[in-house]
Design an enzyme around this catalytic site. Structure first.
Site, mmCIF file in Angstrom:
data_model
loop_
_atom_site.group_PDB
_atom_site.id
_atom_site.type_symbol
_atom_site.label_atom_id
_atom_site.label_comp_id
_atom_site.label_asym_id
_atom_site.label_seq_id
_atom_site.Cartn_x
_atom_site.Cartn_y
_atom_site.Cartn_z
ATOM 1 N N ARG A 121 0.880 -1.180 0.000
ATOM 2 C CA ARG A 121 0.000 0.000 0.000
ATOM 3 C C ARG A 121 0.904 1.213 0.000
ATOM 4 O O ARG A 121 1.673 1.436 0.940
ATOM 5 C CB ARG A 121 -0.899 0.024 1.239
ATOM 6 N N HIS A 148 -7.450 0.306 -6.364
ATOM 7 C CA HIS A 148 -7.652 -0.490 -5.141
ATOM 8 C C HIS A 148 -8.350 -1.791 -5.557
ATOM 9 O O HIS A 148 -9.533 -2.009 -5.264
ATOM 10 C CB HIS A 148 -8.516 0.312 -4.158
ATOM 11 N N GLN A 151 -10.245 -4.164 -3.015
ATOM 12 C CA GLN A 151 -11.511 -3.580 -2.578
ATOM 13 C C GLN A 151 -12.609 -3.871 -3.597
ATOM 14 O O GLN A 151 -13.724 -4.272 -3.240
ATOM 15 C CB GLN A 151 -11.335 -2.047 -2.418
ATOM 16 N N ASP A 243 -17.205 7.374 -1.423
ATOM 17 C CA ASP A 243 -15.925 7.270 -0.706
ATOM 18 C C ASP A 243 -15.587 8.670 -0.184
ATOM 19 O O ASP A 243 -16.248 9.650 -0.530
ATOM 20 C CB ASP A 243 -14.828 6.742 -1.666
ATOM 21 N N CYS A 283 -16.241 1.987 1.083
ATOM 22 C CA CYS A 283 -15.088 1.120 1.358
ATOM 23 C C CYS A 283 -14.576 1.276 2.784
ATOM 24 O O CYS A 283 -13.888 0.398 3.283
ATOM 25 C CB CYS A 283 -13.970 1.411 0.369
ATOM 26 N N ARG A 311 -13.568 -8.239 2.402
ATOM 27 C CA ARG A 311 -12.152 -8.029 2.062
ATOM 28 C C ARG A 311 -11.358 -9.286 2.408
ATOM 29 O O ARG A 311 -10.469 -9.714 1.676
ATOM 30 C CB ARG A 311 -11.583 -6.825 2.838
HETATM 31 N N1 CP Z 1 -11.073 0.098 2.663
HETATM 32 C C1 CP Z 1 -9.793 0.016 3.075
HETATM 33 O O1 CP Z 1 -8.869 -0.211 2.269
HETATM 34 O O2 CP Z 1 -9.620 0.166 4.411
HETATM 35 P P1 CP Z 1 -8.244 0.382 5.181
HETATM 36 O O3 CP Z 1 -7.711 1.748 4.748
HETATM 37 O O4 CP Z 1 -8.607 0.346 6.636
HETATM 38 O O5 CP Z 1 -7.288 -0.702 4.805
HETATM 39 N N1 NVA Z 2 -9.820 6.720 -1.350
HETATM 40 C C1 NVA Z 2 -9.353 6.417 -0.020
HETATM 41 C C2 NVA Z 2 -9.547 4.961 0.264
HETATM 42 C C3 NVA Z 2 -9.029 4.475 1.575
HETATM 43 C C4 NVA Z 2 -9.251 3.003 1.778
HETATM 44 C C5 NVA Z 2 -7.891 6.814 0.107
HETATM 45 O O1 NVA Z 2 -7.123 6.599 -0.846
HETATM 46 O O2 NVA Z 2 -7.516 7.342 1.151
#
Ligand code: CP
Ligand code: NVA
Length: 323
Positions: A121, A148, A151, A243, A283, A311
């Site tokens: 990530r 993502h 997700q 989101d 999400c 997930r």
């Molecule tokens: N939706 C998601 O990716 O959650 P986190 O940021 O908690 O991993």
């Molecule tokens: N769009 C958000 C998703 C987090 C899971 C971000 O990138 O912060």
């Protein structure tokens, strides 16, 4: 599912050529492959709930590199690896030598000698592509600035479980055309879900993804409506998805974004235009009072906790397939 059936399922998988593949974008997978992964996720979920042990990844290790915060991704990957018989190792990007400037190519080659797969990530998607180019093990994208994919698979599983089908379901995404939106749209269109995208001017989804979604729509027969009008997007929708307005890495733009997105809140007035049996999805993490009201996200149509649970199952399906 009986053990013989499970084995048959996993033998069939070999013919789909998943082993060793990276998971950088959800559109790397065609419809047949996504359907396979969704079926796996649903079966793995049933097995876990009925206490059936299934450990195809015994002795395997997943390295997890995080340059951003996470609750769901971190915990679900770690638990998922454990349930599949393997183990997961958390690594903070800034505490690795990467954080002191060690080249990504050296890091990729070295980690490939210890690990069986890497979940990462981070901010830049091209950084993950570079990691994948130099690694000899599967690289799984756990969120970049553009995509993502894990997700999106869990989202499709959630819609399938609640609606009983994906083809012809009308999905409205309201808000930022961000990393979650790109992956959701690509997965949905591939699987025959009709997508309506309602984003503010200046926050539309990137053109490369729109073009790809249009190509995929020709294959699947799904429809894609792109608009700056949230009401037009939500009208008669079976699923409403939103989101955060300010994703990780964009915090400096928060004030500007609050104003730009003010008319894009998923609230009681907006959802009154949707199908009466609509599902609300997010999400997570969510900001009540910003992109969604507490009444909607905590209301009876919200499936956010099922979505977060999936997930785990969707990622187990990915891990069992590629590692
Ligand atoms: N939706 C998601 O990716 O959650 P986190 O940021 O908690 O991993
Ligand atoms: N769009 C958000 C998703 C987090 C899971 C971000 O990138 O912060």
């Amino acid at each position: 599912m009986a053990p013989a059936k499970i084995l048959e399922h996993y033998q069939n998988m070999q013919s789909l050529n998943f082993k060793g593949r990276d998971v950088l974008r959800i559109d790397e997978f065609n419809k047949q492959e996504l359907v396979y992964l969704l079926n796996s996720a649903i079966q793995l979920k049933q097995m876990q709930k009925s206490g059936l042990i299934f450990e195809p990844l015994k002795g395997k290790t997943l390295g997890m590199i995080f340059d951003k915060a996470s609750t769901r991704t971190r915990v679900s990957f770690e638990v998922g690896m454990y349930q599949l018989g393997g183990m997961a190792m958390f690594m903070s990007g800034k505490e690795l030598q990467l954080g002191r400037g060690e080249p990504i190519s050296d890091t990729a080659k070295v980690l490939s000698r210890y690990l069986d797969a890497i979940m990462i990530r981070t901010f830049s998607h091209s950084y993950v592509e570079e990691l994948a180019e130099h690694a000899s093990i599967p690289i799984i994208n756990g969120l970049t600035d553009r995509f993502h994919p894990c997700q999106a698979l869990a989202d499709m599983q959630t819609i399938l479980e609640h609606k009983g089908t994906l083809e012809g379901v009308k999905l409205a995404y309201i808000g930022d055309g961000n990393n979650v939106a790109t992956s959701l749209v690509l997965a949905a269109i591939t699987l025959g879900v009709d997508v309506r995208l309602g984003t503010p001017v200046g926050y539309e989804m990137e053109q490369e993804v729109v073009d790809k979604a249009k190509q995929l729509a020709e294959l699947s027969g799904a429809t894609l409506l792109i608009t700056n009008d949230p009401q037009a997007a939500v009208k008669d929708a079976d699923v409403i998805y939103t989101d955060v307005w300010t994703s990780m890495g964009f915090e400096a733009e928060n004030e500007v974004r609050l104003q730009a997105f003010a008319d894009y809140q998923v609230n009681e007035e907006l959802i009154s235009l949707a199908d009466p049996e609509y599902l609300f999805m997010h999400c997570l993490p969510a900001h009540r009072g910003e992109e969604v009201t507490a009444g909607v996200i905590d209301g009876e149509h919200s499936v956010i906790i099922d979505q977060a649970e999936n997930r785990l199952h969707a990622q187990k399906a990915i891990l069992a397939a590629v590692v």
